[in-house]
Write a protein that holds these residues in place. Structure first.
Motif, PDB file in Angstrom:
ATOM      1  N   VAL A 337       0.858  -1.177   0.000  1.00 25.71           N
ATOM      2  CA  VAL A 337       0.000   0.000   0.000  1.00 25.71           C
ATOM      3  C   VAL A 337       0.897   1.230   0.000  1.00 25.71           C
ATOM      4  CG1 VAL A 337      -0.162  -0.051   2.527  1.00 25.71           C
ATOM      5  CG2 VAL A 337      -1.873   1.201   1.204  1.00 25.71           C
ATOM      6  N   HIS A 338       0.497   2.263  -0.741  1.00 23.57           N
ATOM      7  CA  HIS A 338       1.267   3.502  -0.772  1.00 23.57           C
ATOM      8  C   HIS A 338       1.010   4.302   0.494  1.00 23.57           C
ATOM      9  CE1 HIS A 338       1.636   2.614  -5.109  1.00 23.57           C
ATOM     10  NE2 HIS A 338       2.732   3.349  -5.028  1.00 23.57           N
ATOM     11  N   ASP A 340       0.305   7.540   2.796  1.00 22.11           N
ATOM     12  CA  ASP A 340      -0.682   8.625   2.658  1.00 22.11           C
ATOM     13  C   ASP A 340      -1.908   8.187   1.879  1.00 22.11           C
ATOM     14  OD1 ASP A 340       0.987  10.302   4.079  1.00 22.11           O
ATOM     15  OD2 ASP A 340       1.984  11.056   2.283  1.00 22.11           O
ATOM     16  N   THR A 341      -2.131   6.876   1.767  1.00 22.16           N
ATOM     17  CA  THR A 341      -3.357   6.390   1.127  1.00 22.16           C
ATOM     18  C   THR A 341      -4.552   6.775   1.993  1.00 22.16           C
ATOM     19  OG1 THR A 341      -2.203   4.546   0.104  1.00 22.16           O
ATOM     20  CG2 THR A 341      -4.573   4.321   0.354  1.00 22.16           C
ATOM     21  N   PRO A 342      -5.655   7.212   1.415  1.00 20.52           N
ATOM     22  CA  PRO A 342      -6.815   7.626   2.212  1.00 20.52           C
ATOM     23  C   PRO A 342      -7.321   6.503   3.107  1.00 20.52           C
ATOM     24  CG  PRO A 342      -7.053   8.353  -0.054  1.00 20.52           C
ATOM     25  CD  PRO A 342      -5.849   7.471  -0.031  1.00 20.52           C
ATOM     26  N   GLY A 344      -9.582   3.869   4.780  1.00 20.72           N
ATOM     27  CA  GLY A 344     -10.644   3.046   4.213  1.00 20.72           C
ATOM     28  C   GLY A 344     -10.285   2.405   2.896  1.00 20.72           C
ATOM     29  N   THR A 345      -9.068   2.625   2.390  1.00 20.88           N
ATOM     30  CA  THR A 345      -8.661   2.027   1.120  1.00 20.88           C
ATOM     31  C   THR A 345      -8.423   0.533   1.314  1.00 20.88           C
ATOM     32  OG1 THR A 345      -7.631   4.086   0.420  1.00 20.88           O
ATOM     33  CG2 THR A 345      -6.944   2.077  -0.722  1.00 20.88           C
ATOM     34  N   ILE A 346      -9.002  -0.291   0.427  1.00 21.75           N
ATOM     35  CA  ILE A 346      -8.823  -1.746   0.483  1.00 21.75           C
ATOM     36  C   ILE A 346      -7.451  -2.087  -0.085  1.00 21.75           C
ATOM     37  CG2 ILE A 346      -9.661  -3.965  -0.374  1.00 21.75           C
ATOM     38  CD1 ILE A 346     -12.469  -2.762  -0.426  1.00 21.75           C
ATOM     39  N   ILE A 347      -6.671  -2.869   0.686  1.00 21.25           N
ATOM     40  CA  ILE A 347      -5.317  -3.216   0.239  1.00 21.25           C
ATOM     41  C   ILE A 347      -5.161  -4.708  -0.029  1.00 21.25           C
ATOM     42  CG2 ILE A 347      -4.285  -1.278   1.465  1.00 21.25           C
ATOM     43  CD1 ILE A 347      -3.494  -3.164   3.684  1.00 21.25           C
ATOM     44  N   ALA A 386      -8.413  -3.255   5.031  1.00 27.93           N
ATOM     45  CA  ALA A 386      -8.400  -1.865   4.586  1.00 27.93           C
ATOM     46  C   ALA A 386      -7.622  -1.033   5.591  1.00 27.93           C
ATOM     47  CB  ALA A 386      -9.827  -1.332   4.433  1.00 27.93           C
ATOM     48  N   THR A 387      -7.199   0.165   5.158  1.00 25.31           N
ATOM     49  CA  THR A 387      -6.463   1.068   6.051  1.00 25.31           C
ATOM     50  C   THR A 387      -7.423   1.742   7.010  1.00 25.31           C
ATOM     51  OG1 THR A 387      -6.629   2.879   4.463  1.00 25.31           O
ATOM     52  CG2 THR A 387      -4.685   1.474   4.320  1.00 25.31           C
ATOM     53  N   ASN A 388      -6.945   1.976   8.230  1.00 25.97           N
ATOM     54  CA  ASN A 388      -7.736   2.651   9.253  1.00 25.97           C
ATOM     55  C   ASN A 388      -7.086   3.953   9.694  1.00 25.97           C
ATOM     56  OD1 ASN A 388     -10.071   2.645  10.997  1.00 25.97           O
ATOM     57  ND2 ASN A 388      -8.670   2.217  12.706  1.00 25.97           N
TER      58      ASN A 388
END
Length: 738
Positions: A337-338, A340-342, A344-347, A386-388
């Protein structure tokens, strides 16, 4: 001549038994000759009648104790006491009788013979001894016979050798035998004496029996969750042999279970232990059937043809179904995952399933211990991660979390899988100059000369093939002093654009350098490089970078500079000495000689300071004891060291003055910091404002008759008390007392 008559006697002699008679030719039978006996046993075993010459045995004789006796006899004339004949020697030989039975000195005997031995196999040999004379009659001739132990064994009557009397005796039928052997003298004839001994004979084992399974089929049940390498069952074959002959080796016959199971032997119990080689899965295969051979590890080739030395049994293993935890599709997951990804982005996602027949649904969660800051979330049904939180590669480049999968039907059954999440870099930081931000240029620099090489660094993760570009800002490109030359290898050089630089005109130059990277989006920064103009020699070695150095005479040598520096130092030393002498001289004008100080003699060259002079001695402390607590330093003497004022206990207003002065006296006597000349008082001016006016006769406006001195009578005792307090012989200027 002396004669010895041998008389035949019984085979056993009693006490006082007659043996034989001595007689001399001189003896006429009238009693004029007597006989004497000397030698072995004379008087103890044998005795002689002096008149008749009869010899008797006074105790029993034993041939085994002594076989013969040597005696000396003599005939003596009774009247003269002289020998009538020379001394004669006689030998008495004890004849043997059969009075000793045969004895087995080494008995009882122990012997071993292998089982299944042929007829006549040697077992052991016994031997009996007889103490009788073997050269006389049959008293010592022994004959052997078996009293007990037939028909299994036999014995040679002359040699005592014992042999097997039956062929192929089986140890498994009977192992121990006790044989009774008799040895009889007199050649075994009636009336002979006999001795008895015991021979314990054991049949030793030979490998004449193969192992046998007690049953042909063994049924075992094994849970599918059994660990690889664990024992899942035991089978056993029996062998009636003992020791090494009973050791059994088990082998799985190639077939159904050869790849899944293995078998070893328990050395203590000789059982076959089945070992699991591969994991079991009830859903894949529910049962296994295979054969096992049991054979002797050691066998005797003599009995190999008697029977096969192995046995075979069938083993059936049923796999038991066990409720198992969910199984993930992979042993581990790696996601990217990059930064600074927003949120809630699914990784990515993980998957697990219930492999049991029940096929229960699975629920997912993240182990909180592996993600304490809750950077990620997971969908409990789908397993989507996902990111939190916003991720920063520069803070944490890799996250290692653990995902737990549980069965809905049995939440206690769970499994874990590691998930590695790599945070990919985003070009968010501009490159920066990585060398010191200051350099120098020589005054004699040439145009096109590289005066400094610079490089760059980037806090972002450097991708493969990253490039840095160096240039001047547009507004600096037209200036004639310096430029930047990009070498094309992520470094650049600072280049002089003209010949010669003058410190007197321009000592410092500030050169802005723009650095860009080739990532997306492109980031750039401007770093300012400070360039200092320095004096250098012809080969470029820096001599001086100080601006004031340009005013020194040209060509001044190093030796000259050192000489100038020494002169300056000498001048400073002279000034310091002069100032010190001036201060000492000024001090001597205010004080008398050191001898005067030691003698505590006070000279008054002028009148005291009067009312205002209270620093030498403040009489106000007598009136107001609290005032004594104040810290006041004397102005008439310069103290060598300033000490912290002593903390004194508060003094009550009604304290007696004498007690107060005594307390202070003890206090000052114990004070090691007070100078030895604390009673010296000098006054350089006259005080003003005294109520009693001046006590001096100088410039007195009144006559002695008008002057009133009665007030001093009240202070006399006080002066004495003050003198005692301040150290004995003192002289005080009364102008200071009010």
């Amino acid at each position: 001549m002396l004669y010895c008559f041998r008389i035949r006697q019984p085979t056993f002699l009693n006490s006082l038994s007659f043996l034989f008679q001595l007689h001399s030719d001189v003896d006429k039978g009238v009693g004029d000759v007597k006989y004497t006996l000397m030698g072995d046993g004379a008087g103890t075993i044998f005795t002689v009648d002096e008149i008749t010459g009869d010899i008797h045995a006074i105790r029993s004789l034993d041939r085994e104790e002594k076989t013969f006796y040597t005696l000396r006899a003599q005939a003596i004339d009774i009247k003269s006491g002289q020998p009538v004949e020379p001394e004669s020697e006689f030998i008495i030989k004890v004849q043997d009788i059969n009075d000793n039975e045969p004895k087995f000195l080494d008995g009882p005997y122990t012997a071993t013979v292998p089982e299944m031995s042929p007829l006549g196999t040697y077992v052991t040999q016994v031997e009996a001894t007889d103490a009788d004379d073997p050269t006389y009659g049959n008293s010592a001739r022994v004959v052997y016979s078996i009293l007990k132990g037939q028909p299994y064994f036999s014995i040679d009557p002359k040699t005592g050798i014992i042999r097997t009397a039956l062929p192929n005796m089986d140890r498994e039928v009977r192992e121990h035998y006790q044989v009774l052997i008799q040895a009889k003298d007199m050649g075994g004839q009636l009336g002979g004496l006999a001795g008895i001994t015991v021979v314990n004979i054991t049949l030793s084992d030979v490998n004449d029996n193969p192992p046998r399974f007690p049953k042909s089929i063994f049924l075992l049940k094994v849970p599918e969750t059994s660990e690889v390498g664990s024992a899942v069952g035991r089978i056993k074959a029996t062998d009636p042999d003992t020791g090494k002959n009973a050791e059994i080796k088990y082998v799985i016959v190639p077939g159904d279970g050869g790849n899944v199971f293995d078998i070893t032997t328990d050395e203590n119990t000789q059982e076959g232990i089945l070992i699991l080689k591969k994991p079991l899965d009830y859903e894949s295969k529910k049962a296994y059937t295979f054969k096992v051979d049991a054979s002797n590890a050691h066998y005797d080739h003599r009995f190999h043809s008697m029977a096969p030395l192995k046995d075979t049994a069938t083993v059936k293993i049923a796999v038991l179904d066990v409720d198992e935890p969910p199984v993930f599709s992979k042993h581990s997951y790696t996601l990217e995952v990059h930064e600074d990804t927003p949120v809630g982005t699914i990784i990515g996602a993980v998957t697990a399933q219930d492999i049991d027949v029940s096929n229960s649904p699975v629920r997912y969660c993240i182990d909180w211990k592996s993600d304490r800051d809750k950077y990620f979330t997971i969908d409990e049904v789908e397993g989507i991660i996902a990111t939190n939180e916003l991720l920063d590669r520069e803070s944490i480049a890799q996250h290692n979390i653990s995902v737990i999968a549980t069965k809905v039907s049995n939440p206690l059954l769970s499994s874990h899988v590691p998930v590695i999440i790599h945070v990919l870099d985003v070009n968010e930081f501009p490159p920066e100059m990585s060398v010191p931000s200051e350099t120098v240029v020589c005054e004699n620099a040439k145009s096109g000369q590289i005066i400094q090489s610079v490089s760059a660094e980037d806090r972002d993760l450097a991708p493969a093939g990253q490039k840095f570009y160096f240039r001047l800002p547009p507004e600096e490109a037209t200036k004639p002093n310096f430029t930047v030359y990009d070498f094309g290898n992520n470094t650049a050089g600072i280049m002089a654009k003209r010949n010669g630089y003058q410190r007197s005109q321009h000592e410092l130059y500030f050169l802005p350098v723009v650095i860009e990277d080739n990532s997306y989006p492109v980031q750039s920064s401007t770093s300012t490089l400070t360039i200092r103009v320095c004096g250098c020699n012809s080969d470029g070695t820096i001599m001086s970078c100080n601006a004031e150095a340009i005013f020194l005479p040209v060509g001044l040598s190093t030796g000259a500079l050192i000489a100038i520096l020494l002169c300056v130092i000498i001048l400073l030393v002279i000034v310091v000495l002069y100032v010190s002498l001036r201060r000492q001289k000024k001090k001597d004008t205010l004080m008398t000689s050191k001898e005067d100080i030691r003698d505590n003699v006070i000279h008054y060259d002028d009148e005291g300071g009067g009312e205002e002079d209270t620093q030498a001695f403040d009489i106000g402390a007598l009136r107001n004891p609290k005032a004594a607590e104040e810290n006041k330093f004397r102005r008439d003497i310069k103290p060598e060291n300033l000490c912290v004022p002593r903390q004194r206990p508060p003094v009550e207003d009604n304290t007696d003055i004498k007690v107060f002065i005594n307390q202070r006296l003890q206090e000052y006597d114990a004070d090691t910091s007070a100078p030895p000349y604390d009673s010296l008082a000098t006054y350089a001016y006259e005080g003003t404002g005294s109520i009693a006016q001046s006590l001096s006769s100088i410039d007195s406006v009144t006559t002695d008759a008008d002057q009133e001195y009665d007030f001093l009578s009240d202070w006399g005792p006080k002066f004495k008390m003050l003198a005692d307090m301040f150290g004995g012989e003192q002289s005080y200027n009364t102008d200071t007392v009010t």
